[in-house]
Design a protein around this motif. Sequence first.
Motif, PDB file in Angstrom:
ATOM      1  N   ALA A  60     -16.211  25.208 -22.078  1.00 19.66           N
ATOM      2  CA  ALA A  60     -17.191  24.905 -21.504  1.00 19.66           C
ATOM      3  C   ALA A  60     -18.516  25.634 -21.747  1.00 19.66           C
ATOM      4  CB  ALA A  60     -17.100  24.543 -20.105  1.00 19.66           C
ATOM      5  N   LYS A  61     -18.251  26.891 -21.801  1.00 20.40           N
ATOM      6  CA  LYS A  61     -19.496  27.988 -21.921  1.00 20.40           C
ATOM      7  C   LYS A  61     -20.129  28.133 -23.491  1.00 20.40           C
ATOM      8  CE  LYS A  61     -19.284  31.854 -20.407  1.00 20.40           C
ATOM      9  NZ  LYS A  61     -20.440  32.485 -19.095  1.00 20.40           N
ATOM     10  N   GLY A  62     -19.177  27.609 -24.450  1.00 15.96           N
ATOM     11  CA  GLY A  62     -19.155  27.977 -25.721  1.00 15.96           C
ATOM     12  C   GLY A  62     -19.302  29.400 -25.923  1.00 15.96           C
ATOM     13  N   ARG A  63     -18.072  30.042 -25.241  1.00 22.14           N
ATOM     14  CA  ARG A  63     -17.983  31.504 -25.349  1.00 22.14           C
ATOM     15  C   ARG A  63     -17.068  31.833 -26.320  1.00 22.14           C
ATOM     16  NH1 ARG A  63     -17.943  35.150 -20.588  1.00 22.14           N
ATOM     17  NH2 ARG A  63     -16.512  36.801 -20.649  1.00 22.14           N
ATOM     18  N   PRO A  64     -17.070  32.825 -27.075  1.00 19.20           N
ATOM     19  CA  PRO A  64     -16.230  33.387 -28.259  1.00 19.20           C
ATOM     20  C   PRO A  64     -14.909  33.720 -27.622  1.00 19.20           C
ATOM     21  CG  PRO A  64     -18.407  34.459 -28.257  1.00 19.20           C
ATOM     22  CD  PRO A  64     -18.471  33.928 -26.920  1.00 19.20           C
ATOM     23  N   PRO A 147     -15.888  33.828 -15.469  1.00 23.17           N
ATOM     24  CA  PRO A 147     -17.013  34.568 -16.184  1.00 23.17           C
ATOM     25  C   PRO A 147     -18.168  33.842 -15.273  1.00 23.17           C
ATOM     26  CG  PRO A 147     -16.109  32.733 -17.592  1.00 23.17           C
ATOM     27  CD  PRO A 147     -15.190  32.641 -16.511  1.00 23.17           C
ATOM     28  N   SER A 148     -19.318  34.090 -15.761  1.00 17.38           N
ATOM     29  CA  SER A 148     -20.649  33.798 -15.424  1.00 17.38           C
ATOM     30  C   SER A 148     -20.738  32.432 -15.632  1.00 17.38           C
ATOM     31  CB  SER A 148     -21.786  34.653 -15.719  1.00 17.38           C
ATOM     32  OG  SER A 148     -21.838  34.882 -17.016  1.00 17.38           O
ATOM     33  N   ALA A 149     -21.323  31.291 -14.887  1.00 19.72           N
ATOM     34  CA  ALA A 149     -21.126  29.987 -15.066  1.00 19.72           C
ATOM     35  C   ALA A 149     -22.351  29.410 -15.874  1.00 19.72           C
ATOM     36  CB  ALA A 149     -21.105  29.283 -13.902  1.00 19.72           C
ATOM     37  N   ASN A 150     -22.677  30.311 -16.944  1.00 23.11           N
ATOM     38  CA  ASN A 150     -23.900  29.852 -17.985  1.00 23.11           C
ATOM     39  C   ASN A 150     -23.382  29.526 -19.113  1.00 23.11           C
ATOM     40  OD1 ASN A 150     -23.450  32.750 -17.405  1.00 23.11           O
ATOM     41  ND2 ASN A 150     -24.114  32.715 -19.739  1.00 23.11           N
ATOM     42  N   LEU A 151     -24.029  28.583 -19.948  1.00 26.67           N
ATOM     43  CA  LEU A 151     -23.696  28.697 -21.439  1.00 26.67           C
ATOM     44  C   LEU A 151     -23.759  29.679 -21.888  1.00 26.67           C
ATOM     45  CD1 LEU A 151     -25.603  25.522 -22.357  1.00 26.67           C
ATOM     46  CD2 LEU A 151     -23.249  25.629 -22.169  1.00 26.67           C
ATOM     47  N   PRO A 155     -29.130  33.145 -19.821  1.00 26.08           N
ATOM     48  CA  PRO A 155     -29.210  34.376 -18.557  1.00 26.08           C
ATOM     49  C   PRO A 155     -27.817  33.949 -17.518  1.00 26.08           C
ATOM     50  CG  PRO A 155     -31.256  33.866 -19.177  1.00 26.08           C
ATOM     51  CD  PRO A 155     -30.488  32.661 -19.915  1.00 26.08           C
ATOM     52  N   SER A 156     -27.204  34.693 -16.772  1.00 32.66           N
ATOM     53  CA  SER A 156     -26.276  34.246 -15.821  1.00 32.66           C
ATOM     54  C   SER A 156     -26.937  33.560 -14.769  1.00 32.66           C
ATOM     55  CB  SER A 156     -25.788  35.563 -15.239  1.00 32.66           C
ATOM     56  OG  SER A 156     -25.091  35.910 -16.041  1.00 32.66           O
ATOM     57  N   PRO A 157     -26.409  32.581 -14.102  1.00 32.73           N
ATOM     58  CA  PRO A 157     -26.783  31.895 -12.981  1.00 32.73           C
ATOM     59  C   PRO A 157     -26.849  32.351 -11.626  1.00 32.73           C
ATOM     60  CG  PRO A 157     -24.708  30.981 -13.590  1.00 32.73           C
ATOM     61  CD  PRO A 157     -24.825  32.291 -14.380  1.00 32.73           C
ATOM     62  N   ARG A 240     -25.277  39.084 -27.763  1.00 34.14           N
ATOM     63  CA  ARG A 240     -26.744  38.942 -27.109  1.00 34.14           C
ATOM     64  C   ARG A 240     -26.532  38.232 -26.068  1.00 34.14           C
ATOM     65  NH1 ARG A 240     -32.134  36.488 -28.606  1.00 34.14           N
ATOM     66  NH2 ARG A 240     -33.336  37.759 -27.224  1.00 34.14           N
ATOM     67  N   HIS A 241     -26.317  38.994 -24.969  1.00 33.32           N
ATOM     68  CA  HIS A 241     -26.184  38.257 -23.575  1.00 33.32           C
ATOM     69  C   HIS A 241     -27.292  37.881 -22.865  1.00 33.32           C
ATOM     70  CE1 HIS A 241     -22.102  39.236 -21.430  1.00 33.32           C
ATOM     71  NE2 HIS A 241     -22.433  37.783 -21.562  1.00 33.32           N
ATOM     72  N   TYR A 242     -27.418  37.308 -21.814  1.00 34.26           N
ATOM     73  CA  TYR A 242     -28.744  37.317 -20.892  1.00 34.26           C
ATOM     74  C   TYR A 242     -30.057  36.855 -21.448  1.00 34.26           C
ATOM     75  CZ  TYR A 242     -25.161  40.872 -19.594  1.00 34.26           C
ATOM     76  OH  TYR A 242     -24.095  41.658 -19.315  1.00 34.26           O
TER      77      TYR A 242
HETATM   78 MG    MG Z   1     -21.410  36.488 -18.525  1.00 38.84          MG
END
Ligand code: MG
Length: 387
Positions: A60-64, A147-151, A155-157, A240-242
């Motif tokens: 859902a996040k496209g997170r590694p 985790p934070s609910a952002n793609l 930036p975190s929601p 490269r977060h946020y």
């Molecule tokens: Mg996060």
Amino acid sequence: MDTKVVVIDREKPEAADIALLNEAAQVLQSGGLVAFPTETVYGLGANGLDDEAARKIYAAKGRPSDNPLILHISAVEELTPLVRAVPETARKLMDAFWPGPLTMIFEKSGIVPDSTTGGLDTVAVRMPSDPIASRLIALAGIPVAAPSANLSGRPSPTTAQHVVEDMSGRIEMILDGGPVGIGVESTIVDVTGPVPMLLRPGAVTMEMLRDVAGEVSVDPAVAGPVAADVKPKAPGMKYRHYAPKAELVLVEDGGDIGEAAGTDGVRRIEKAAEKADGGHASGAGRAVIDTINRLTEERLAEGHRVGILCTDETKACYPAGIVRSVGLRTSQETIARSLFAVLREFDSLGVDYIYSESFARDHLGQAIMNRLTKAAGYRVIRCGEER
Ligand code: MG
Ligand code: AMP
């Protein structure tokens, strides 16, 4: 998938709120995804002991998949089955800061699946204080990986609307409990070694940690970028977060200059490590304001859209560009609370460049500057250094 968005009363939940929390708890129990508010940022929750469910979070996040998740619990007793041991320092920190914005890293037990920990033999655990988060976890009766609910990369929601922007159609449910109180993600401390180590700064500050635990070390990835062959202890710190879509540049006062530093008096520092302890970059003095105004004029003349990130104290000093205050320089809490919302707003306004004032690095400022320098991809300009 249709995403159900519901408003929940944080302070005084009525029967209807409890019914919705029960529904959300059932979604979690049956392997689905629910976004919910915590005191730090909105989290994207799944059953943290269910391999399949945890995998859905990454999708859902496209997170590694090598970036592990934090398990959220609602009572201290729920920690025991997740970890091999609870070191003495962890107990002290827990007594002082749980429930609250502190995550600790422990040796994991056999019941925690690899998908939750990104294959590590340690697990991150936090007990949030937000009543909605806490009730939801208690009702679900399972540790909730969140985790934070952002793609990934955004930036975190800090509001439910931010979650809707990123997650609509991707998850079962979003609980809207209004804007969060803190605005930056939890402090992460590794308690597996002889000396606790700060992996990510947050609202439980270094000063607060040292008051309780004595000596606390800091992972080098907190201060600046790490070389490609160095593994930061919190794998998430290497991404490269946020990051806003625009090129964000931090402008910092390079010293005691009283007048404007021209662009030729500006130095680009690519490595934040070089400057991390190069002084207490607290102010937005004349040099910072003049530099931001000059750079803004240059970009505007090239036809770009420019955002300026400043504070209430200085917002009247910028005649051009899209000017947004993140809060009061005298109140770090206000800045942490609005930081991600302002970065998202610049995204929605389609700016190409953001010039940001910089902030003090003490107390909550360590977390603010950590997120800002990462969002800037470590692009920092120090005014007047090479005049
Ligand atoms: Mg996060
Ligand atoms: P987020 O939930 O988006 O705030 O990201 C969770 C953060 O916790 C990431 O930076 C992860 O790298 C970090 N994290 C989670 N589990 C561990 C662990 N076992 N060891 C070190 N860092 C972790």
